[in-house]
Design a protein around this motif. Structure first.
Motif, mmCIF file in Angstrom:
data_model
loop_
_atom_site.group_PDB
_atom_site.id
_atom_site.type_symbol
_atom_site.label_atom_id
_atom_site.label_comp_id
_atom_site.label_asym_id
_atom_site.label_seq_id
_atom_site.Cartn_x
_atom_site.Cartn_y
_atom_site.Cartn_z
ATOM 1 N N GLU A 52 0.831 -1.211 0.000
ATOM 2 C CA GLU A 52 0.000 0.000 0.000
ATOM 3 C C GLU A 52 0.863 1.258 0.000
ATOM 4 O O GLU A 52 0.568 2.240 -0.693
ATOM 5 C CB GLU A 52 -0.911 0.004 1.231
ATOM 6 C CG GLU A 52 -2.066 -0.976 1.166
ATOM 7 C CD GLU A 52 -2.907 -0.933 2.441
ATOM 8 O OE1 GLU A 52 -2.747 0.038 3.217
ATOM 9 O OE2 GLU A 52 -3.714 -1.857 2.645
ATOM 10 N N LEU A 53 1.940 1.242 0.784
ATOM 11 C CA LEU A 53 2.841 2.388 0.802
ATOM 12 C C LEU A 53 3.454 2.627 -0.574
ATOM 13 O O LEU A 53 3.669 3.771 -0.979
ATOM 14 C CB LEU A 53 3.943 2.177 1.843
ATOM 15 C CG LEU A 53 3.520 2.201 3.315
ATOM 16 C CD1 LEU A 53 4.710 1.878 4.213
ATOM 17 C CD2 LEU A 53 2.933 3.557 3.683
ATOM 18 N N ASP A 55 1.959 1.865 -3.431
ATOM 19 C CA ASP A 55 0.875 2.449 -4.236
ATOM 20 C C ASP A 55 0.731 3.943 -3.979
ATOM 21 O O ASP A 55 0.360 4.713 -4.871
ATOM 22 C CB ASP A 55 -0.446 1.745 -3.912
ATOM 23 C CG ASP A 55 -0.540 0.365 -4.544
ATOM 24 O OD1 ASP A 55 0.103 0.163 -5.585
ATOM 25 O OD2 ASP A 55 -1.241 -0.498 -3.984
ATOM 26 N N GLN A 56 1.015 4.354 -2.747
ATOM 27 C CA GLN A 56 0.894 5.776 -2.376
ATOM 28 C C GLN A 56 2.150 6.582 -2.714
ATOM 29 O O GLN A 56 2.202 7.781 -2.464
ATOM 30 C CB GLN A 56 0.607 5.885 -0.876
ATOM 31 C CG GLN A 56 -0.697 5.249 -0.458
ATOM 32 C CD GLN A 56 -0.802 5.068 1.049
ATOM 33 O OE1 GLN A 56 -0.066 5.701 1.810
ATOM 34 N NE2 GLN A 56 -1.707 4.198 1.485
#
Length: 383
Positions: A52-53, A55-56
């Motif tokens: 997720e990190l 993706d961000q």
């Protein structure tokens, strides 16, 4: 990219050959490709918060790979617990800080597993030779017991410091390196052992008429001055090689009393220098020779369609969807399960010579004389 690699790995049944397929497609080393596949599997199955990190835009692949490697031995549940703890602490940290954080939390999550991992890694200890440019290399011990490695360094340091004097031109760092190498090259009975290295160089370079680089087998190109230094050593043994001036490929290897099969193997190993799978740099002396999927046959004519592959790459022949085909003049083509093909040709020993005529391996007398005025063959020396 990591999600795509994870899907490919799943589609191929998590075969070891997936890393080879990715290495060929991306032109990276196989070790790097294996690390990429392992990271892809970890991010998609064990480290969702780290993904997720990414993706961000708050985490890059390099730091994610450090987390993957450091937590690889944890169970899925422990890895996800560590991933949750780390998620809020990773942003703004460099790769070293990320690895230290991950290592600390992984050891807290499973201390018994950490002890087992330490024992297993000690059992897999090994010596690693790493080649660099400019005729340099490094020798290191991976997975050595910290208490023994530390004690060995202290002993080397003591000997090096004892050699320091006002007349000693070497620095302490140089002395440490020299003491370590001299210790490794000493025989158990005392005195130095004779080490074997293989060097290729142009005859004109050997004679000092030009400064074309030489080539140290398993290492790569080295400066002409270093090549001459090695070749002119008191224990050097020289063998003549005849190369085609148009292509730089070897056409004859000087020999004396070899049997025919041994002469063919010698010729192929000198011609190939390394494993013939694209991207593999293992020395040819560690490779097994074969014609396509069949063993090499006797006779110099067999050399044209015979190549060498290291044990690891030969195992690809047994993987579904992989095929190897040998062509003329030592060429080889590998086809992958995706239908991609990668060709490999022996590296020439020198650049094509303008105005030269092709070498004739049947005219050894002219080749030995190196008569450039009549288009004679180029001579190389192998030390």
């Amino acid at each position: 990219m990591f999600r795509a690699q994870a899907r490919l790995n799943e589609a191929r049944g998590r075969s070891r050959a997936v890393a080879t397929e990715i290495a060929l497609a991306l032109a990276v080393t196989e070790n790097h490709a294996r690390s990429m596949v392992a990271t892809a599997e970890a991010l998609t199955n064990r480290l969702p918060r780290t993904l997720e990190l990414m993706d961000q835009g708050l985490m890059d692949g390099y730091r994610a790979a450090r987390i993957s490697a450091t937590t690889s031995w944890l169970s899925v549940s422990d890895a996800r617990a560590v991933d949750e703890i780390l998620a809020g602490r990773l942003v703004g940290k460099n790769a070293y800080q990320v690895r230290r954080l991950a290592y600390y939390e992984a050891n807290k999550a499973d201390p018994d597993g950490a002890a087992r991992r330490m024992s297993q890694r000690r059992e897999r200890r090994r010596l690693i030779l790493t080649h660099h440019d400019d005729g340099l290399a490094s020798l290191s011990i991976a997975g050595g017991p910290v208490e023994k490695v530390t004690a060995a360094y202290a002993q080397i340091d003591r000997v090096a410091r004892a050699l320091l004097s006002s007349e000693e031109p070497r620095t302490l760092e140089q002395l440490r390196a020299d003491v370590a190498l001299d210790s490794a090259l000493a025989s158990p009975e005392g005195g130095a052992v004779r080490a074997e290295v293989f060097l290729y160089m142009d005859m004109n370079t050997y004679l000092g008429l030009n400064n074309d680089p030489g080539e140290l087998r398993g290492h790569g190109h080295i400066p002409a001055a270093l090549a001459r230094y090695i070749a002119t050593g008191p224990d050097s043994v020289l063998r003549r090689m005849i190369t085609d001036p148009l292509t730089g490929q070897i056409v004859e290897l000087g020999r004396t009393s070899y049997e025919t099969s041994a002469a063919v193997e010698d010729f192929i190993r000198v011609r190939d220098r390394e494993c013939r799978k694209p991207g593999c740099c293992r020395p040819a002396k560690t490779c097994r020779l074969g014609h396509g999927s069949e063993p090499a046959t006797d006779g110099l004519s067999a050399a044209a369609t015979t190549v060498g592959l290291c044990p690891s790459d030969r195992r690809l022949k047994n993987e579904p969807g992989w095929s190897f085909s040998a062509g003329p003049a030592g060429s080889m083509t590998i086809s992958t399960p995706a239908g991609d093909s990668y060709s490999s040709d022996p590296e020439p020993f020198h650049s094509p010579r303008i105005g030269a005529v092709p070498a004739d391996p049947t005219s050894a007398g002219d080749a030995e004389s190196g008569d450039r005025a009549t288009g004679g063959d180029d001579s190389e020396t192998a030390a």
